[in-house]
Write a protein that holds these residues in place. Structure first.
Motif, PDB file in Angstrom:
ATOM      1  N   LEU A   1      58.508  47.454  24.835  1.00 20.92           N
ATOM      2  CA  LEU A   1      59.888  47.938  24.848  1.00 20.92           C
ATOM      3  C   LEU A   1      59.939  49.451  24.640  1.00 20.92           C
ATOM      4  O   LEU A   1      60.737  50.152  25.281  1.00 20.92           O
ATOM      5  CB  LEU A   1      60.697  47.229  23.760  1.00 20.92           C
ATOM      6  N   ALA A   2      59.085  49.959  23.774  1.00 19.45           N
ATOM      7  CA  ALA A   2      59.071  51.395  23.485  1.00 19.45           C
ATOM      8  C   ALA A   2      58.663  52.194  24.716  1.00 19.45           C
ATOM      9  O   ALA A   2      59.260  53.238  25.022  1.00 19.45           O
ATOM     10  CB  ALA A   2      58.123  51.686  22.331  1.00 19.45           C
ATOM     11  N   LEU A   3      57.648  51.723  25.427  1.00 16.19           N
ATOM     12  CA  LEU A   3      57.217  52.418  26.640  1.00 16.19           C
ATOM     13  C   LEU A   3      58.306  52.398  27.709  1.00 16.19           C
ATOM     14  O   LEU A   3      58.519  53.388  28.422  1.00 16.19           O
ATOM     15  CB  LEU A   3      55.938  51.787  27.177  1.00 16.19           C
ATOM     16  N   LEU A   4      58.995  51.272  27.818  1.00 15.55           N
ATOM     17  CA  LEU A   4      60.090  51.172  28.786  1.00 15.55           C
ATOM     18  C   LEU A   4      61.206  52.166  28.449  1.00 15.55           C
ATOM     19  O   LEU A   4      61.726  52.861  29.329  1.00 15.55           O
ATOM     20  CB  LEU A   4      60.636  49.745  28.802  1.00 15.55           C
ATOM     21  N   ILE A   5      61.555  52.236  27.188  1.00 14.19           N
ATOM     22  CA  ILE A   5      62.593  53.176  26.743  1.00 14.19           C
ATOM     23  C   ILE A   5      62.163  54.614  26.995  1.00 14.19           C
ATOM     24  O   ILE A   5      62.960  55.459  27.429  1.00 14.19           O
ATOM     25  CB  ILE A   5      62.897  52.948  25.249  1.00 14.19           C
ATOM     26  N   SER A   6      60.891  54.916  26.757  1.00 16.13           N
ATOM     27  CA  SER A   6      60.384  56.260  26.981  1.00 16.13           C
ATOM     28  C   SER A   6      60.426  56.639  28.459  1.00 16.13           C
ATOM     29  O   SER A   6      60.817  57.761  28.814  1.00 16.13           O
ATOM     30  CB  SER A   6      58.946  56.365  26.461  1.00 16.13           C
ATOM     31  N   LEU A   7      60.057  55.723  29.329  1.00 19.10           N
ATOM     32  CA  LEU A   7      60.097  55.983  30.769  1.00 19.10           C
ATOM     33  C   LEU A   7      61.528  56.221  31.257  1.00 19.10           C
ATOM     34  O   LEU A   7      61.777  57.112  32.075  1.00 19.10           O
ATOM     35  CB  LEU A   7      59.459  54.817  31.525  1.00 19.10           C
ATOM     36  N   ILE A   8      62.456  55.429  30.751  1.00 20.59           N
ATOM     37  CA  ILE A   8      63.864  55.612  31.127  1.00 20.59           C
ATOM     38  C   ILE A   8      64.366  56.977  30.671  1.00 20.59           C
ATOM     39  O   ILE A   8      65.069  57.680  31.411  1.00 20.59           O
ATOM     40  CB  ILE A   8      64.727  54.487  30.528  1.00 20.59           C
ATOM     41  N   ALA A   9      63.996  57.376  29.459  1.00 21.87           N
ATOM     42  CA  ALA A   9      64.428  58.677  28.924  1.00 21.87           C
ATOM     43  C   ALA A   9      63.889  59.821  29.777  1.00 21.87           C
ATOM     44  O   ALA A   9      64.605  60.791  30.066  1.00 21.87           O
ATOM     45  CB  ALA A   9      63.970  58.835  27.483  1.00 21.87           C
ATOM     46  N   ILE A  10      62.633  59.720  30.200  1.00 21.97           N
ATOM     47  CA  ILE A  10      62.035  60.765  31.037  1.00 21.97           C
ATOM     48  C   ILE A  10      62.744  60.838  32.384  1.00 21.97           C
ATOM     49  O   ILE A  10      63.033  61.932  32.900  1.00 21.97           O
ATOM     50  CB  ILE A  10      60.528  60.507  31.225  1.00 21.97           C
ATOM     51  N   ALA A  11      63.028  59.679  32.976  1.00 21.28           N
ATOM     52  CA  ALA A  11      63.728  59.656  34.261  1.00 21.28           C
ATOM     53  C   ALA A  11      65.121  60.256  34.146  1.00 21.28           C
ATOM     54  O   ALA A  11      65.550  61.052  34.997  1.00 21.28           O
ATOM     55  CB  ALA A  11      63.806  58.219  34.779  1.00 21.28           C
ATOM     56  N   PHE A  12      65.840  59.901  33.091  1.00 24.28           N
ATOM     57  CA  PHE A  12      67.183  60.458  32.871  1.00 24.28           C
ATOM     58  C   PHE A  12      67.113  61.969  32.678  1.00 24.28           C
ATOM     59  O   PHE A  12      67.944  62.711  33.215  1.00 24.28           O
ATOM     60  CB  PHE A  12      67.831  59.801  31.650  1.00 24.28           C
ATOM     61  N   TYR A  13      66.144  62.421  31.899  1.00 25.92           N
ATOM     62  CA  TYR A  13      66.017  63.853  31.622  1.00 25.92           C
ATOM     63  C   TYR A  13      65.774  64.634  32.909  1.00 25.92           C
ATOM     64  O   TYR A  13      66.425  65.666  33.149  1.00 25.92           O
ATOM     65  CB  TYR A  13      64.878  64.092  30.636  1.00 25.92           C
ATOM     66  N   ASN A  14      64.859  64.163  33.728  1.00 20.42           N
ATOM     67  CA  ASN A  14      64.542  64.867  34.972  1.00 20.42           C
ATOM     68  C   ASN A  14      65.751  64.915  35.908  1.00 20.42           C
ATOM     69  O   ASN A  14      66.015  65.949  36.543  1.00 20.42           O
ATOM     70  CB  ASN A  14      63.362  64.199  35.674  1.00 20.42           C
ATOM     71  N   TYR A  15      66.477  63.827  35.994  1.00 26.36           N
ATOM     72  CA  TYR A  15      67.645  63.804  36.876  1.00 26.36           C
ATOM     73  C   TYR A  15      68.731  64.752  36.371  1.00 26.36           C
ATOM     74  O   TYR A  15      69.283  65.552  37.147  1.00 26.36           O
ATOM     75  CB  TYR A  15      68.203  62.389  36.971  1.00 26.36           C
ATOM     76  N   LEU A  16      69.044  64.673  35.090  1.00 23.38           N
ATOM     77  CA  LEU A  16      70.118  65.509  34.534  1.00 23.38           C
ATOM     78  C   LEU A  16      69.760  66.990  34.590  1.00 23.38           C
ATOM     79  O   LEU A  16      70.619  67.830  34.880  1.00 23.38           O
ATOM     80  CB  LEU A  16      70.413  65.090  33.092  1.00 23.38           C
ATOM     81  N   MET A  17      68.505  67.329  34.335  1.00 20.59           N
ATOM     82  CA  MET A  17      68.110  68.730  34.403  1.00 20.59           C
ATOM     83  C   MET A  17      68.150  69.251  35.834  1.00 20.59           C
ATOM     84  O   MET A  17      68.423  70.441  36.062  1.00 20.59           O
ATOM     85  CB  MET A  17      66.708  68.919  33.821  1.00 20.59           C
ATOM     86  N   SER A  18      67.897  68.388  36.808  1.00 26.89           N
ATOM     87  CA  SER A  18      68.030  68.815  38.206  1.00 26.89           C
ATOM     88  C   SER A  18      69.474  69.165  38.520  1.00 26.89           C
ATOM     89  O   SER A  18      69.750  70.122  39.258  1.00 26.89           O
ATOM     90  CB  SER A  18      67.528  67.718  39.147  1.00 26.89           C
ATOM     91  N   ARG A  19      70.417  68.422  37.944  1.00 32.59           N
ATOM     92  CA  ARG A  19      71.839  68.736  38.135  1.00 32.59           C
ATOM     93  C   ARG A  19      72.219  70.027  37.411  1.00 32.59           C
ATOM     94  O   ARG A  19      73.004  70.826  37.914  1.00 32.59           O
ATOM     95  CB  ARG A  19      72.708  67.582  37.638  1.00 32.59           C
ATOM     96  N   VAL A  20      71.669  70.214  36.215  1.00 27.21           N
ATOM     97  CA  VAL A  20      71.923  71.455  35.471  1.00 27.21           C
ATOM     98  C   VAL A  20      71.435  72.657  36.274  1.00 27.21           C
ATOM     99  O   VAL A  20      72.140  73.670  36.412  1.00 27.21           O
ATOM    100  CB  VAL A  20      71.237  71.421  34.095  1.00 27.21           C
ATOM    101  N   ASN A  21      70.229  72.564  36.810  1.00 24.39           N
ATOM    102  CA  ASN A  21      69.670  73.659  37.599  1.00 24.39           C
ATOM    103  C   ASN A  21      70.502  73.922  38.849  1.00 24.39           C
ATOM    104  O   ASN A  21      70.623  75.080  39.291  1.00 24.39           O
ATOM    105  CB  ASN A  21      68.221  73.351  37.981  1.00 24.39           C
ATOM    106  N   PHE A  22      71.073  72.859  39.411  1.00 27.27           N
ATOM    107  CA  PHE A  22      71.943  73.035  40.578  1.00 27.27           C
ATOM    108  C   PHE A  22      73.154  73.891  40.222  1.00 27.27           C
ATOM    109  O   PHE A  22      73.494  74.844  40.941  1.00 27.27           O
ATOM    110  CB  PHE A  22      72.400  71.670  41.088  1.00 27.27           C
ATOM    111  N   PHE A  23      73.805  73.579  39.114  1.00 29.75           N
ATOM    112  CA  PHE A  23      74.983  74.347  38.703  1.00 29.75           C
ATOM    113  C   PHE A  23      74.605  75.784  38.330  1.00 29.75           C
ATOM    114  O   PHE A  23      75.350  76.716  38.625  1.00 29.75           O
ATOM    115  CB  PHE A  23      75.672  73.665  37.522  1.00 29.75           C
ATOM    116  N   ILE A  24      73.462  75.955  37.689  1.00 29.10           N
ATOM    117  CA  ILE A  24      73.015  77.303  37.331  1.00 29.10           C
ATOM    118  C   ILE A  24      72.787  78.139  38.584  1.00 29.10           C
ATOM    119  O   ILE A  24      73.196  79.310  38.666  1.00 29.10           O
ATOM    120  CB  ILE A  24      71.734  77.232  36.476  1.00 29.10           C
ATOM    121  N   ASP A  25      72.127  77.551  39.586  1.00 29.42           N
ATOM    122  CA  ASP A  25      71.880  78.265  40.844  1.00 29.42           C
ATOM    123  C   ASP A  25      73.188  78.583  41.561  1.00 29.42           C
ATOM    124  O   ASP A  25      73.347  79.671  42.128  1.00 29.42           O
ATOM    125  CB  ASP A  25      70.969  77.434  41.749  1.00 29.42           C
ATOM    126  N   GLU A  26      74.122  77.625  41.550  1.00 22.56           N
ATOM    127  CA  GLU A  26      75.404  77.837  42.225  1.00 22.56           C
ATOM    128  C   GLU A  26      76.172  78.994  41.578  1.00 22.56           C
ATOM    129  O   GLU A  26      76.728  79.847  42.289  1.00 22.56           O
ATOM    130  CB  GLU A  26      76.238  76.557  42.168  1.00 22.56           C
TER     131      GLU A  26
END
Length: 258
Positions: free
Chosen positions: A187-212
């Motif tokens: 369960l811990a590994l699953l939670i960690s993988l989900i957190a990493i996926a969420f982080y990468n996606y959200l930071m890609s959106r942050v970088n999009f707004f910063i570039d814009e």
């Protein structure tokens, strides 16, 4: 499978139940961060596109600025950058500056620098707001495996201790303990993988707004810089016309005296 996992959790020790409870809290936390930021980014993207259409419509920038001034809070990232740039320009009172004067170039340079700085500061604030809470996902990704591992180690120790107290070793007694010890780390590994996926996606959106906002800031800087150049040229032409007019009047006065 879900029934088996649920049975293992129910039959586990109190300590393992506590570990799984902590993992459940982390899971809810990371999903809460993702859902909140996803909704915020979706709204900001819509507002950004709306303002870009308004900005590129050909309407006078002063009118757009006045509409934004009437709002209590500006939510579009580009609109906030625009507002700060225009506010600095208006505070410089360029309409009353004599751009035909000797030190007009220095004045223009100072105005450009202040406009650029005000927009850069606002962009930094926007980036900080967009990134808020997202770093918690890295904390969850880093902490969750260790929490799960702690539950696993505890259950293995508990299982071995139980085996040691028995005179006869029976697999039916050992296997449940091993299964219980592994459930927390899975369960811990699953939670960690989900957190990493969420982080990468959200930071890609942050970088999009910063570039814009960065591209928009440069675009607006060029527009306002051209406005300053136009004022300078108009002032120079006006000063030249005045000098010619004075020279003409002087010549006419000399002719009359002759």
């Amino acid at each position: 499978m879900s029934f088996t996992i649920l049975s293992v959790i129910i039959n586990s020790s109190i300590f393992l139940k506590f570990i799984i409870f902590l993992l459940a809290v982390l899971l809810i936390w990371e999903w809460g961060i993702f859902i909140e930021k996803f909704g915020v980014f979706k709204l900001k993207f819509s507002l950004l596109e709306s303002f870009k259409k308004e900005f590129n419509s050909g309407e006078m920038l002063d009118k757009i600025y006045n509409r934004l001034s009437d709002k209590k809070k500006i939510y579009s990232p580009s609109a906030r950058v625009f507002f700060m740039g225009m506010r600095e320009l208006n505070m410089s009172n360029i309409r009353n500056i004599d751009f035909g004067a000797r030190y007009s170039d220095n004045i223009k340079t100072n105005i450009r620098n202040r406009i650029h700085s005000s927009m850069a500061i606002e962009r930094a604030k926007i980036a900080s707001e967009l990134k808020a809470d997202i770093p918690h996902l890295t904390t969850i990704a880093a902490v969750a495996p260790f929490i799960g591992l702690m539950g696993t180690v505890w259950e293995i120790m508990h299982t071995f201790y139980s085996i040691n107290t028995l005179k006869v070793v029976n697999l039916s007694l050992v296997i449940p303990g091993i299964a219980q010890s592994l459930i927390s780390v899975v369960l811990a590994l699953l939670i960690s993988l989900i957190a990493i996926a969420f982080y990468n996606y959200l930071m890609s959106r942050v970088n999009f707004f910063i570039d814009e906002t960065e591209v928009f800031a440069y675009d607006l800087t060029n527009i306002l810089s051209r406005e300053l150049d136009t004022l300078t040229n108009n002032a120079s032409k006006k000063a030249l016309q005045e000098r010619r007019s004075i020279s003409t009047r002087k010549m006419d006065d000399d002719d009359e005296e002759d």
